[in-house]
Scaffold this motif. Structure first.
Motif, PDB file in Angstrom:
ATOM      1  N   PRO A  25     -41.669   7.573 -31.589  1.00 38.83           N
ATOM      2  CA  PRO A  25     -43.792   7.806 -31.155  1.00 38.83           C
ATOM      3  C   PRO A  25     -44.236   7.684 -32.120  1.00 38.83           C
ATOM      4  N   ALA A  79     -46.795   6.109 -27.754  1.00 39.64           N
ATOM      5  CA  ALA A  79     -46.479   7.606 -27.490  1.00 39.64           C
ATOM      6  C   ALA A  79     -44.575   7.712 -25.919  1.00 39.64           C
ATOM      7  N   ARG A  80     -46.145   6.910 -24.830  1.00 40.39           N
ATOM      8  CA  ARG A  80     -45.062   6.571 -23.486  1.00 40.39           C
ATOM      9  C   ARG A  80     -44.273   5.550 -23.393  1.00 40.39           C
ATOM     10  N   LEU A 108     -49.891  12.674 -32.955  1.00 36.79           N
ATOM     11  CA  LEU A 108     -51.118  12.905 -32.068  1.00 36.79           C
ATOM     12  C   LEU A 108     -52.138  13.895 -32.411  1.00 36.79           C
ATOM     13  N   GLU A 109     -50.892  14.373 -33.227  1.00 33.01           N
ATOM     14  CA  GLU A 109     -52.123  16.000 -32.627  1.00 33.01           C
ATOM     15  C   GLU A 109     -53.181  16.131 -34.213  1.00 33.01           C
ATOM     16  N   GLU A 153     -51.886   7.241 -27.204  1.00 30.44           N
ATOM     17  CA  GLU A 153     -51.066   7.766 -26.201  1.00 30.44           C
ATOM     18  C   GLU A 153     -49.705   7.024 -25.714  1.00 30.44           C
ATOM     19  N   GLU A 154     -50.872   5.231 -25.674  1.00 29.50           N
ATOM     20  CA  GLU A 154     -49.496   4.359 -25.073  1.00 29.50           C
ATOM     21  C   GLU A 154     -48.946   4.229 -25.620  1.00 29.50           C
ATOM     22  N   ILE A 206     -57.201   7.511 -29.270  1.00 30.51           N
ATOM     23  CA  ILE A 206     -56.417   8.516 -28.888  1.00 30.51           C
ATOM     24  C   ILE A 206     -55.553   7.923 -27.638  1.00 30.51           C
ATOM     25  N   ALA A 207     -55.965   6.714 -27.383  1.00 27.09           N
ATOM     26  CA  ALA A 207     -55.528   6.492 -25.636  1.00 27.09           C
ATOM     27  C   ALA A 207     -54.761   5.616 -26.126  1.00 27.09           C
ATOM     28  N   GLU A 216     -61.668   8.598 -28.589  1.00 29.27           N
ATOM     29  CA  GLU A 216     -61.104   8.563 -27.467  1.00 29.27           C
ATOM     30  C   GLU A 216     -60.741   7.087 -27.869  1.00 29.27           C
ATOM     31  N   TYR A 242     -56.015  15.249 -31.780  1.00 29.01           N
ATOM     32  CA  TYR A 242     -56.212  16.082 -29.984  1.00 29.01           C
ATOM     33  C   TYR A 242     -56.982  16.615 -31.259  1.00 29.01           C
TER      34      TYR A 242
END
Length: 788
Positions: free
Chosen positions: A489, A301-302, A492-493, A298-299, A294-295, A291, A496
């Protein structure tokens, strides 16, 4: 005698003070029609008795128009014997007040109290005063032209015999009413039969009372027996309650045993799922580490998405900046837009000033139209009122000549036509002013729209100028932000997918661990339920034993059944007693009704006797009043013949010296040959008929004066009685009237006929003054002028 009359705001008079000289017997009140001559007579009656032409109704109509807030006041000073009295009456705010003085000292206050005291002083009420003191042209015409029946009614009214006639009619009505009431009561009741029925009902009442006493004794014996066996009922109740408790305990134990068996049969251990792998705690640690990865991804990618959005917004901002610069250039800059707005607002203010001036002109012309419309409507109403006038003035109740009425119609018509012309001219000016005002309003609206467009243009230019500065600053900020953001970015696949697999394995591990724990708990619960089943079986056996021990003994049950039979018998006796009491109440009510029927019968018999007595008394009263009417008429006619003969002889210069009055009050005059012929055959001309009628009317007044004592006032009032007399006849009549000084030391003669001034001792001339056109007054007013 009447010495003085003072009026304030009374009908046409605003202020008037009339003094009647004590040495003047014949006082002439003259003036043209509608001037207010008869108003003086109305004021005298109002001052003495507080009544107007319609009695005590509509007294506020006597107040002069325009003086309603001030009110009116009438003051009459008169003498009776050696005493001088003054009556002062006032009317304001729809309320009346009065005070009576003698020698300057108040002796009575209050409208009704003063009227009663004046009636006592003069010996008659207002109706009697009018009959004894007043003689009018209308009465003279009636007396000379009425039929025999109508003349008889009129004379009966003048001589106050109508009161006797009304009393006789009232007595006959009371007689008929008593007879109708007696018939409505029906036949006399059978008192003996009603008394027999009362005795029968009283005997039945006594029998029921004896039966009720016997039943009450039986009830008391049963109650004593039941009281003696109360211990048995208590013991039986305790035994029944013990058995019920034991039964309840046995039922509860059996139900608990059944539930324990059912729960044990329903207990099944859960199956254990198949699982091989690491425990759930280890899998949870792996997921936590994943996790965090992943966080972080994701940051990143944002931030990459933010960079793409910033590029798009920067492109939109630069396009908007170009549009704003075009808007500023189209208006020529902020200064030019502000200058154009200032010029448009100056033009708007000039147009509004012009519109206000046009509106003021329109208001002035509208006010002139409204004022002239009110004047025209008032003139039309005046013309309508004058047109609706008959032979009598609505204001002063005096006769009006056709010439005076035509003159008023002409004046009112001329005024209405003049005001109609002025109103048409004012309405034409109003329409022109309205057109100018509408054009000015249109110019204001156009100027307002132009000013609005200029204001919007300035606002648009200023907004575009400010927005250009703001957009330039935002563009620089976006460019600095894009320099610090990443371009692509991260993926992430895979992360996940790994997380999903770990979560699925964690679920299976937790399910296997929970199944193992449930199997342990199920084994522990089965052991507990088996112990509870053994305890429930023991409790059920003990409860069955206690239930058998708690059964009610047979002897106690038999004693209780005997007691229940006694209670049933007691209930039946009580129901019997209730029925007897109900029947006793019904019979008591019938006894009361029979007793009331006897009483009502006796009252009805007494009522019939009272009605019969009342009918006999009413019949006797009617017969007595009929005799009284005949006797009074028989006594009055000789006195009336003597008074009329003396008056007619004096007023006719001795031509007619004797008259006879028939039962129907037809006047017959003794002719030259000594025979008596009807007055209408001897008097041919209108003047001669009025002469005869005047003599008859004065004779009636003389008789009434002697009957009621009004001679103490010594006043005779003649209202327009010389209408058809020539100068010679008028002089003869006045000479005859002067000969009556012993009876009437004061005579008030109202007349609009000329030529009487030289024959009168005093002349009161009433003139009607029209209001000044420039004053606030709208009604004419009367002015009193006196001459000896």
């Amino acid at each position: 005698m009447i010495k003085r009359l003072t009026m304030t705001n009374f009908r046409l008079f605003d202020e008037a003070d009339v003094i009647f000289p004590e040495d003047a017997q014949l006082i002439l009140i003259s003036g043209r029609n509608g001037s207010g001559k008869s108003t003086l007579l109305t004021a005298i009656v109002y001052g003495l008795y507080g009544e107007g032409p319609t009695g005590k109704r509509e007294l506020d109509r006597l107040i002069r128009r325009g003086a309603e807030l001030e009110g009116m006041e009438v003051r009459v000073e008169f003498t009776v014997g050696q005493d001088t009295y003054t009556v002062r009456r006032r009317r304001d705010n729809r309320k009346s007040s009065a005070i009576l003085e003698v020698g300057g000292t108040a002796i009575m206050q209050g409208p009704d109290e003063v009227t009663a005291e004046v009636s006592k002083l003069l010996g008659m009420d207002a109706a009697g005063f009018r009959l004894a003191v007043f003689a009018t042209q209308g009465e003279l015409e009636g007396l000379s032209s009425l039929s025999a029946a109508e003349r008889g009614k009129t004379m009966a009214r003048l001589l106050r015999l109508d009161a006797v006639t009304k009393a006789k009619a009232s007595a006959r009505e009371e007689l008929n009413s008593a007879r109708r009431a007696a018939l409505a009561l029906g036949e006399a009741p059978d008192i003996a039969g009603l008394t027999g029925r009362l005795r029968t009902e009283q005997d039945a009442l006594e029998g029921l009372r004896a039966a009720a006493a016997d039943t009450d004794a039986t009830i008391k014996k049963l109650e004593r027996d039941l009281a003696d066996g109360a211990q048995t009922e208590q013991e039986h109740g305790q035994a029944v309650r013990r058995y019920a408790r034991a039964q309840g305990e046995a039922d509860s134990a059996a139900a608990a045993l059944a539930r324990a068996r059912q729960d044990l049969d329903a207990l099944r251990p859960p199956p254990a799922p198949a699982y091989e792998g690491p425990p759930s705690a280890e899998l949870g640690d792996r997921i936590t580490t994943l996790e965090r990865r992943i966080a972080t991804a994701e940051e990143q990618a944002r931030r990459a998405a933010d960079a793409a959005a910033a590029h798009a917004q920067l492109r939109e901002l630069r396009a908007r900046l170009r549009d704003v610069e075009d808007t500023v250039a189209r208006h020529g800059g902020v200064a030019a837009a502000r200058a154009r707005q200032d010029e448009a607002e100056r033009e708007l203010r000039a147009a509004e000033d012009a519109a206000r001036q046009a509106g003021d002109a329109l208001d002035a012309s509208s006010a002139a139209v409204a004022r002239l419309t009110g004047l025209r409507d008032r003139a039309a109403e005046d013309l309508r009122q004058v047109s609706a006038l008959g032979g009598v003035c609505l204001t002063c109740a005096q006769p009006i000549t056709p010439e005076h009425r035509d003159s008023c119609l002409t004046q009112a018509g001329d005024a209405l036509r003049a005001l109609t012309g002025e109103l048409a001219e004012a309405e034409r000016d109003q329409r022109e002013a309205a057109g100018r005002h509408a054009a000015a309003i249109g110019a204001v609206e156009a100027a307002r729209q132009a000013a609005g467009r200029a204001r919007l243009a300035r606002q648009e230019c200023e907004a575009a100028h400010g927005e250009r500065e703001r957009l330039a600053g935002h563009a620089q900020a976006y460019e600095r932000q894009l320099a610090a953001l990443p371009e692509a970015p991260p993926g992430l696949e895979d992360l996940y997918a790994q997380r999903a697999r770990l979560r699925e394995r964690l679920e299976r591990a937790r399910a296997a661990e929970q199944a193992g724990q449930a199997a342990v708990r199920a084994a522990e619960r089965r052991a507990t339920m088996e112990r509870a089943l053994r305890e429930a079986e023991a409790a059920a056996a003990q409860a069955a034993a206690r239930l058998e021990q708690a059964r009610v003994p047979q002897t106690l049950q038999e004693a209780m059944r005997e007691r229940e039979r006694a209670q049933a018998a007691l209930a039946e006796e009580r129901r019997t007693l209730t029925a007897i009491q109900e029947e006793l109440a019904a019979v008591s009510e019938r006894v009361g009704a029979a007793r009331r029927a006897v009483q009502e019968g006796e009252k009805l018999r007494e009522r019939r006797r009272a009605l019969e007595t009342q009918a006999r008394v009413a019949q006797a009263a009617a017969q007595l009043l009929a005799t009284v009417s005949q006797d009074v008429s028989a006594r009055i006619r000789p006195a009336l013949e003597g008074a009329v003969s003396a008056l007619l002889e004096q007023m006719s210069g001795g031509r007619f010296s004797a008259v006879r009055v028939s039962d129907g009050y037809e006047v017959r005059v003794r002719d030259y040959d000594g025979s008596y012929v009807p007055l209408t055959r001897v008097f041919v001309s209108g003047g001669e008929k009025d002469l005869g009628a005047l003599a008859l009317r004065l004779g009636v007044a003389s008789v009434i004066a002697s009957q009621h004592g009004v001679g103490g006032l010594g006043v005779l009032i003649l209202d327009e009685v010389f209408g058809f007399q020539d100068a010679v006849r008028r002089e003869a009549i006045l000479a005859g009237l002067r000969a009556l000084r012993g009876v009437y030391p004061q005579m008030l003669v109202v007349s609009h006929v000329g030529g009487l001034e030289e024959l009168a001792d005093c002349v009161i001339d009433i003139e009607l003054e029209e209001p000044d056109p420039g004053s606030a007054e709208v009604m004419p007013r009367s002015v009193v002028q006196m001459s000896a």
